[in-house]
Design an enzyme around this catalytic site. Structure first.
Site, short mmCIF file in Angstrom:
data_model
loop_
_atom_site.label_atom_id
_atom_site.label_comp_id
_atom_site.label_asym_id
_atom_site.label_seq_id
_atom_site.Cartn_x
_atom_site.Cartn_y
_atom_site.Cartn_z
N GLU A 114 -25.56 -3.52 -0.38
CA GLU A 114 -24.66 -3.23 -1.51
C GLU A 114 -23.25 -2.87 -1.04
O GLU A 114 -22.27 -3.29 -1.64
CB GLU A 114 -25.25 -2.10 -2.35
CG GLU A 114 -26.57 -2.49 -2.99
CD GLU A 114 -27.12 -1.36 -3.83
OE1 GLU A 114 -27.75 -0.46 -3.26
OE2 GLU A 114 -26.87 -1.37 -5.05
N GLU A 134 -35.73 -1.98 -2.72
CA GLU A 134 -35.81 -0.90 -3.72
C GLU A 134 -37.00 -1.01 -4.67
O GLU A 134 -37.68 -0.02 -4.95
CB GLU A 134 -34.52 -0.83 -4.55
CG GLU A 134 -33.34 -0.20 -3.82
CD GLU A 134 -32.53 -1.18 -3.00
OE1 GLU A 134 -33.02 -2.31 -2.77
OE2 GLU A 134 -31.42 -0.82 -2.58
N1 COA Z 1 -33.97 6.65 5.72
C1 COA Z 1 -34.20 7.61 6.64
N2 COA Z 1 -34.54 7.35 7.92
C2 COA Z 1 -34.62 6.06 8.27
C3 COA Z 1 -34.39 5.00 7.39
C4 COA Z 1 -34.03 5.36 6.04
N3 COA Z 1 -33.77 4.42 5.13
N4 COA Z 1 -34.56 3.83 8.02
C5 COA Z 1 -34.90 4.13 9.29
N5 COA Z 1 -34.93 5.47 9.45
C6 COA Z 1 -35.25 6.22 10.68
C7 COA Z 1 -36.74 6.21 10.97
O1 COA Z 1 -37.41 7.24 10.24
C8 COA Z 1 -36.74 6.48 12.48
O2 COA Z 1 -36.49 7.85 12.67
P1 COA Z 1 -37.35 8.63 13.80
O3 COA Z 1 -36.98 7.98 15.11
O4 COA Z 1 -36.85 10.04 13.68
O5 COA Z 1 -38.77 8.44 13.43
C9 COA Z 1 -35.49 5.73 12.95
O6 COA Z 1 -34.67 5.56 11.78
C10 COA Z 1 -35.80 4.35 13.52
O7 COA Z 1 -36.53 3.63 12.55
P2 COA Z 1 -38.02 3.04 12.83
O8 COA Z 1 -38.70 2.93 11.50
O9 COA Z 1 -38.69 3.81 13.91
O10 COA Z 1 -37.63 1.62 13.39
P3 COA Z 1 -38.49 0.29 13.23
O11 COA Z 1 -37.85 -0.73 14.11
O12 COA Z 1 -39.94 0.56 13.45
O13 COA Z 1 -38.32 -0.15 11.69
C11 COA Z 1 -37.13 -0.56 9.66
C12 COA Z 1 -37.04 -0.44 11.19
C13 COA Z 1 -35.70 -0.75 9.11
C14 COA Z 1 -37.99 -1.75 9.27
C15 COA Z 1 -37.74 0.72 9.08
O14 COA Z 1 -37.07 1.83 9.64
C16 COA Z 1 -37.66 0.83 7.58
O15 COA Z 1 -38.40 0.19 6.88
N6 COA Z 1 -36.74 1.68 7.07
C17 COA Z 1 -36.63 1.96 5.68
C18 COA Z 1 -35.86 0.88 4.95
C19 COA Z 1 -35.76 1.21 3.47
O16 COA Z 1 -36.74 1.15 2.75
N7 COA Z 1 -34.57 1.64 3.05
C20 COA Z 1 -34.35 2.20 1.73
C21 COA Z 1 -33.80 1.21 0.84
S1 COA Z 1 -33.66 1.90 -0.80
#
Ligand code: COA
Length: 252
Positions: A114, A134
């Site tokens: 966005e 979302e």
């Molecule tokens: N909010 C808060 N923390 C987040 C985040 C988010 N949207 N996206 C990633 N992080 C954090 C993770 O909790 C992790 O923190 P930690 O090391 O303290 O555990 C760190 O960032 C690294 O992410 P991780 O999930 O370990 O990496 P990955 O390679 O396994 O996965 C993603 C990457 C992007 C696929 C996964 O982090 C994810 O699905 N994130 C959420 C995306 C999302 O739904 N966003 C909201 C949209 S409304």
């Protein structure tokens, strides 16, 4: 002192605004929202700044969306505040009369998409991975995405992305027109800089008017939009005549 969640560097007329929470993939939290607001105000009000590049710090992400740890945790007053900031930040993006280029890499999810959509141009690294997750979280995009995405890529494609939440590669994003260039990661920032520098060689008033004509015109019936274009074009002509008279040259 707390680490800034947004970095602001000025390189001559180019403002670099960098989302800076790389340990959580630059997830967008309230602190970032507040700091982005202050930074964008500074960018808007600085006459030396002619254009903006929005980027993400770290190797893995431009922005992985809203910070999920803040969801449901805030008391209602804080939620009200969050909503206010949201509106203002997006309003600042939309009201910016200087050209804005998003340089995105790695995860570009939710509000990451966005924010990029609120910029004028989007340049992606080859490793960029886009998605709007979302609805899978029981939410909808709330930083303009339901409106900016269909305006950018069309209704059918926007609904596909919004309803399925599927991820798409930089190449696919290019195919849809979501981004205008795809670059090897190591060239991303240099390419964003070159692109913006080429743009800002032009007259700032012409750039601001072109942005207004497109952004405001898209929300109007065609007749009104054409009238807006005529007014803006006339305004530039008028300004040009005044400028050439001041310089002692005949008006064109
Ligand atoms: N909010 C808060 N923390 C987040 C985040 C988010 N949207 N996206 C990633 N992080 C954090 C993770 O909790 C992790 O923190 P930690 O090391 O303290 O555990 C760190 O960032 C690294 O992410 P991780 O999930 O370990 O990496 P990955 O390679 O396994 O996965 C993603 C990457 C992007 C696929 C996964 O982090 C994810 O699905 N994130 C959420 C995306 C999302 O739904 N966003 C909201 C949209 S409304």
């Amino acid at each position: 002192m707390a680490t800034p969640t947004v970095l602001y560097n000025k390189e001559g007329p180019v403002a670099w605004v960098t989302l800076n929470r790389p340990h959580v993939l630059n997830a967008y939290n309230m602190a970032m929202r507040d700091e982005l607001y202050t930074t964008l105000e500074a960018v808007r009000d600085d006459p030396e700044v002619r254009g903006v590049i929005l980027a993400g710090a770290g190797e893995r992400a431009f922005c992985a969306g809203a910070d999920l740890t803040e969801f449901g945790a805030a008391p209602s007053q804080a939620i009200a505040r969050q909503v206010r900031w949201e509106r203002d930040v997006w309003g600042l993006f939309l009201g910016m009369d200087k050209p804005m280029v998003a340089a995105v890499h790695g995860y570009v999810l939710g509000s990451g998409v966005e924010m990029a959509l609120l910029c004028d141009l989007r340049i992606a690294a080859e490793d960029a991975l886009f998605g709007l997750p979302e609805t899978a979280l029981g939410l909808i995009p709330a930083a303009g995405g339901t409106q900016t995405l269909p305006r950018c890529i069309g209704v059918a494609e926007a609904l596909d992305l919004l309803l399925t939440g599927r991820r798409l590669s930089a190449a696919e994003a290019f195919g849809l027109g979501l981004v205008t260039q795809v670059m090897p990661r190591r060239q991303l920032h240099e390419q964003a800089r070159l692109t913006l520098e080429r743009i800002i060689r032009t007259d700032p008033a012409a750039l601001a008017s072109a942005k207004r004509a497109v952004h405001e015109g898209l929300d109007m019936p065609l007749g009104e939009a054409l009238a807006l274009e005529e007014r803006l074009a006339g305004g530039l002509l008028h300004q040009g005549k005044r400028g050439s008279r001041r310089a002692g040259r005949p008006a064109p």
